[in-house]
Design an enzyme around this catalytic site. Structure first.
Site, PDB file in Angstrom:
ATOM      1  N   GLU A  29      78.408  56.277   2.760  1.00 40.08           N
ATOM      2  CA  GLU A  29      77.065  56.647   3.195  1.00 40.08           C
ATOM      3  C   GLU A  29      76.691  58.018   2.627  1.00 40.08           C
ATOM      4  O   GLU A  29      77.452  58.975   2.783  1.00 40.08           O
ATOM      5  CB  GLU A  29      77.016  56.666   4.733  1.00 40.08           C
ATOM      6  CG  GLU A  29      77.297  55.285   5.336  1.00 40.08           C
ATOM      7  CD  GLU A  29      77.805  55.354   6.776  1.00 40.08           C
ATOM      8  OE1 GLU A  29      77.899  56.460   7.338  1.00 40.08           O
ATOM      9  OE2 GLU A  29      78.133  54.285   7.327  1.00 40.08           O
ATOM     10  N   GLU A  60      79.785  50.823   8.848  1.00 45.60           N
ATOM     11  CA  GLU A  60      81.166  51.080   8.441  1.00 45.60           C
ATOM     12  C   GLU A  60      81.987  49.801   8.296  1.00 45.60           C
ATOM     13  O   GLU A  60      82.816  49.685   7.394  1.00 45.60           O
ATOM     14  CB  GLU A  60      81.851  52.039   9.433  1.00 45.60           C
ATOM     15  CG  GLU A  60      81.328  53.475   9.371  1.00 45.60           C
ATOM     16  CD  GLU A  60      79.995  53.663  10.085  1.00 45.60           C
ATOM     17  OE1 GLU A  60      79.586  52.740  10.824  1.00 45.60           O
ATOM     18  OE2 GLU A  60      79.353  54.720   9.910  1.00 45.60           O
ATOM     19  N   PHE A  83      82.591  60.631   9.070  1.00 37.50           N
ATOM     20  CA  PHE A  83      83.329  61.486  10.009  1.00 37.50           C
ATOM     21  C   PHE A  83      84.369  60.635  10.728  1.00 37.50           C
ATOM     22  O   PHE A  83      84.147  59.437  10.963  1.00 37.50           O
ATOM     23  CB  PHE A  83      82.392  62.099  11.058  1.00 37.50           C
ATOM     24  CG  PHE A  83      81.583  63.258  10.540  1.00 37.50           C
ATOM     25  CD1 PHE A  83      82.096  64.540  10.521  1.00 37.50           C
ATOM     26  CD2 PHE A  83      80.302  63.043  10.056  1.00 37.50           C
ATOM     27  CE1 PHE A  83      81.350  65.600  10.032  1.00 37.50           C
ATOM     28  CE2 PHE A  83      79.545  64.104   9.573  1.00 37.50           C
ATOM     29  CZ  PHE A  83      80.065  65.393   9.559  1.00 37.50           C
ATOM     30  N   ASP A  84      85.475  61.283  11.114  1.00 41.61           N
ATOM     31  CA  ASP A  84      86.549  60.641  11.870  1.00 41.61           C
ATOM     32  C   ASP A  84      86.064  59.727  12.993  1.00 41.61           C
ATOM     33  O   ASP A  84      86.503  58.606  13.149  1.00 41.61           O
ATOM     34  CB  ASP A  84      87.480  61.723  12.447  1.00 41.61           C
ATOM     35  CG  ASP A  84      86.713  62.971  12.895  1.00 41.61           C
ATOM     36  OD1 ASP A  84      85.787  62.845  13.709  1.00 41.61           O
ATOM     37  OD2 ASP A  84      87.042  64.072  12.390  1.00 41.61           O
ATOM     38  N   PHE A  86      83.493  58.100  13.348  1.00 43.57           N
ATOM     39  CA  PHE A  86      82.662  56.953  12.957  1.00 43.57           C
ATOM     40  C   PHE A  86      83.443  55.859  12.249  1.00 43.57           C
ATOM     41  O   PHE A  86      82.875  54.934  11.687  1.00 43.57           O
ATOM     42  CB  PHE A  86      81.503  57.416  12.061  1.00 43.57           C
ATOM     43  CG  PHE A  86      80.625  58.461  12.695  1.00 43.57           C
ATOM     44  CD1 PHE A  86      80.430  58.474  14.073  1.00 43.57           C
ATOM     45  CD2 PHE A  86      80.009  59.438  11.943  1.00 43.57           C
ATOM     46  CE1 PHE A  86      79.636  59.440  14.669  1.00 43.57           C
ATOM     47  CE2 PHE A  86      79.206  60.407  12.528  1.00 43.57           C
ATOM     48  CZ  PHE A  86      79.019  60.417  13.902  1.00 43.57           C
ATOM     49  N   HIS A 129      82.685  64.284  15.886  1.00 41.54           N
ATOM     50  CA  HIS A 129      82.778  64.906  14.563  1.00 41.54           C
ATOM     51  C   HIS A 129      84.051  65.740  14.392  1.00 41.54           C
ATOM     52  O   HIS A 129      84.176  66.462  13.411  1.00 41.54           O
ATOM     53  CB  HIS A 129      81.559  65.810  14.306  1.00 41.54           C
ATOM     54  CG  HIS A 129      80.283  65.066  14.115  1.00 41.54           C
ATOM     55  ND1 HIS A 129      79.654  64.387  15.135  1.00 41.54           N
ATOM     56  CD2 HIS A 129      79.505  64.881  13.019  1.00 41.54           C
ATOM     57  CE1 HIS A 129      78.540  63.834  14.670  1.00 41.54           C
ATOM     58  NE2 HIS A 129      78.432  64.120  13.386  1.00 41.54           N
TER      59      HIS A 129
END
Lengths: 324, 393
Positions: A29, A60, A83-84, A86, A129
């Site tokens: 993304e 995702e 981000f982790d 997500f 985040h």
């Protein structure tokens, strides 16, 4: 030798694999024109085109699922998760599909997909985040998980992950993206799945990885002033874990502290403690101690420094270990 | 390659403000049918052309495929009842949807099935008993997908729909003319992965055919719980055509699938086909439909049996006589017998094999655990040898 930040070392590693193998492509993304929210893919779309550096729809599971399909067609996708926190919409594709396809197909199919995930806290951000979900993936057989802590490793481990026939998740220490260091662009020096002793010592071993390696080194420096010699191991690979390097160190020092940002319960530290107890029990002078996150959702940014392992918490654990 | 992005005017707010809602998304689409349940032929100006090549020989071959896979399915059900299989998901009633679509494919096309596409497997030239390895518990795959372009069964609903799109994205990059087909059911249509796969396929204009067999039941839950609108109508929301075809009409399914494949192959992007059919048997051998559906409903669909329909046509037009049907029945019994023999010959794999393919490259933990397991097993062997020695004294 070149000096660069971790972020730019990853960019350079990605550029190298894109240039080297036309079957590689990056998917994620906002990774095209924007260059990713951390600018790790900056300039790559302009250089390699929109078919090689692909801005995907915002989904995702879609990124991972289509990457798996591409890999069945002979491609080597490198997926960026923004981000982790997500990655979870893709958790199903990663754990039930990606990790298992080689086993399910009796080795006939491989899915050499690479997943890059910026992880960890200390960046003063809002929820989802700042997380460290590595243990959730380490529990799944079929995946390999690595995490660089410096620019040299970031440059090489990115390329080694792409070269690997197995799926590899790279957890990138996002608060260290701007950490500068030397990169030997001629030689990696070691494979991606081994640990490295980054400071030699004789009294206590600290195992750290990713964003906490500089913290462990600073704690070792502080301990030195008190006359304590601390060995620091950069684990580098979370799955598999290089237990030979860890065990050899503990056999020398007799004491072990494992630190990670992730909660200690059910975490990588527990696994290391158990394995070291099995392998080096008679060398141990003290119980293995863990310095990590608490059993709570990642805390609010305004108080996150009380959650994250720091030099003081490592020194406190060091005192307990030495006093045992 | 890839889709040109829509011009800005497509999202022009002023244009949108002037537009009016003119149709109700719940409106039922027409059902494409080329052969009525009584075996008589129907005209269709759009799709009829795509069945024009089906002569008597082709229709007899389709009947043969449907009859063979039905007999195979019946044998597999029996094998499960006799304890030879762990579980079996019958395809009874869905033969036309599967044979009709599968026979429309070309060799280079690639199929991503769920776990009930035994009929499609047959059309891909897969030896059917290989499908039973999974259900016998001797493999989690059972065949090399690259030989038949028929991927392994996927049990996590709809996960394979994204793989189909990804594979098609690879086809686009290769400049190849293959199309992928993602099979799934009305139940799985609710899964997020179906949504995401349609988003990705539309965004990339990928050569994918989404083939949804609406068999009316997701185990015990009727389609109405999954969707308030006809499933084929969902396609318009993604920006590609959706077609509802009589899934028990093998000719119509074949024609519509050919149309969709041709369209995808020529670079016009994905299509959703909803094959309106019925699961005449249970979800699996562990299911009991008497708990949740009426016998009257099953009776109604029995009249629409896909094999019966084609048989009526073949007989009424003298395309096939009794000899043909007798011969097919004998061939089907032979397939059932060989299937049974194959299943009974499938032996449990060596547990050690499980260590072999977790990773492609050497892995220290796998090596360590395998070594431990071998030593542990060897301990039993020594113990047994010791006992035997003791008894001998």
């Amino acid at each position: 030798m070149a000096t660069m930040t971790i972020a730019k070392a990853i960019t350079s590693g990605l550029r190298a694999v894109l240039a080297d193998d036309p079957k590689t492509l990056i998917m994620g993304e906002d990774i095209g024109k924007l260059g990713g929210v951390y600018r790790v893919t900056e300039g790559l779309q302009a250089e390699f085109g929109a078919d090689r550096v692909v801005d995907t729809p915002l989904a995702e599971s879609g990124i991972l699922g289509t990457a798996i399909g591409l890999s069945f067609r002979g491609y080597r996708p490198i997926c960026e998760i923004q981000f982790d926190g997500f990655v979870f919409p893709a958790f199903n594709q990663i754990t039930t599909q990606l990790a298992k396809i080689r086993s399910r197909s009796s080795g006939m199919l491989s899915a050499p997909v690479v997943i890059r995930i910026p992880y960890g806290g200390g960046i003063g951000s809002i929820e989802h985040h700042s997380e460290s979900p590595e243990a959730l993936f380490a529990h799944t057989a079929g995946l390999r998980i690595i995490t660089p802590s410096n620019p040299h490793d970031a440059y090489w481990m990115t390329q080694q992950a792409v070269a690997c026939q197995d799926p590899v998740i790279i957890f990138e220490p996002k608060r260290r993206y701007w950490l500068k260091g030397e990169v030997d662009t001629e030689s990696a020096g070691r494979d991606a799945f081994s640990a490295q002793v980054v400071r030699e010592g004789t009294d206590v071993t600290i195992v750290a990885y990713g964003p906490l390696v500089p913290v462990a080194l600073a704690a070792a420096e502080a301990a030195q002033e008190d006359g304590n010699s601390v060995e620091v191991i950069d684990l580098r690979s979370i799955s598999p874990i290089d237990f030979d390097t860890v065990t050899a160190s503990v056999e020398k020092t007799g004491r072990l502290i494992v630190t990670h940002e992730a909660p200690t319960f059910g975490g990588i530290g527990g696994e290391i403690a158990a394995r070291v107890a099995e392998r080096a029990f008679l060398s141990m002078e003290a119980p293995v101690l863990r310095v990590g996150g608490f059993h709570m959702p990642y805390p609010l940014a305004k108080v996150e420094e009380q959650y994250l392992p720091d030099i003081d918490r490592l020194l406190e654990a060091l005192d307990r270990s030495l006093a045992y | 390659m890839g889709a040109e992005h829509l011009p800005a005017s497509e999202f022009d707010i002023e244009e949108l403000e002037q537009s009016l809602v003119t149709s109700d998304p719940a409106d039922a689409p027409p059902l494409v049918q080329l052969m009525a349940p009584d075996g008589s032929l129907r005209e269709d100006t759009k799709y009829g052309h795509y069945a024009a090549h089906l002569d008597g020989e082709a229709l007899r071959a389709m009947y043969r495929d449907m009859a063979l896979v039905r007999r195979f399915d019946q044998e597999a059900t029996a094998l499960q009842r006799q304890g030879q299989l762990l579980l079996w998901p019958p395809l009874l009633g869905q033969e036309a949807a599967q044979i009709g679509s599968g026979t429309a494919l070309q060799a280079q096309d690639y199929v991503f099935p769920t776990y009930r596409e035994h009929g499609v497997a047959l059309t891909r030239g897969l030896e059917l008993s290989k499908v039973l390895r999974l259900f016998r518990g001797v493999s989690n795959g059972g065949w090399d997908p690259r030989e038949s372009n028929f991927h392994l069964y996927t049990l996590v609903l709809a996960a394979q729909s994204l793989h189909a799109v990804g594979y098609a994205m690879g086809v686009q990059r290769d400049g190849d003319d293959a199309v992928t087909v993602a099979y799934f059911g009305d139940g799985a249509s609710s899964e997020g992965d179906v949504h995401e796969s349609m988003v990705f396929a539309a965004s990339n204009q990928s050569p994918v055919v989404f083939f949804c067999q609406n068999n009316h039941w997701a185990i015990s839950v009727p389609t109405e719980v999954q969707s308030r609108i006809p499933l084929s109508n969902r396609a318009s929301g993604y920006g590609f055509p959706g077609v509802r075809v009589d899934g028990n009409d093998v000719v119509a399914v074949h024609a519509v699938t050919r149309w969709a494949l041709e369209r995808a192959r020529s670079g016009k992007g994905p299509v959703l086909i909803e094959a309106f059919t019925y699961r005449m048997s249970a979800h699996t051998t562990a299911d009991d439909p008497t708990k949740y559906r009426e016998l009257a409903e099953e009776e109604k669909w029995r009249e629409r049996d896909p094999l019966l329909r084609l048989e009526r046509y073949l007989r009424s037009t003298n395309t096939a006589g009794q000899d043909f049907f007798d011969q097919i029945a004998a061939e089907a019994d032979k397939l059932a017998a060989s299937t049974r023999a194959d299943v009974l010959a499938m032996e449990a794999p060596d547990f050690e094999d499980h260590f072999a393919n977790v990773y492609a490259e050497p892995h220290p933990l796998i090596r360590e655990e395998l070594e431990w397991h071998r030593q542990y097993q060897a301990g039993f062997a020594e113990e047994t040898a010791g006992q035997a020695e003791g008894e001998a004294r």
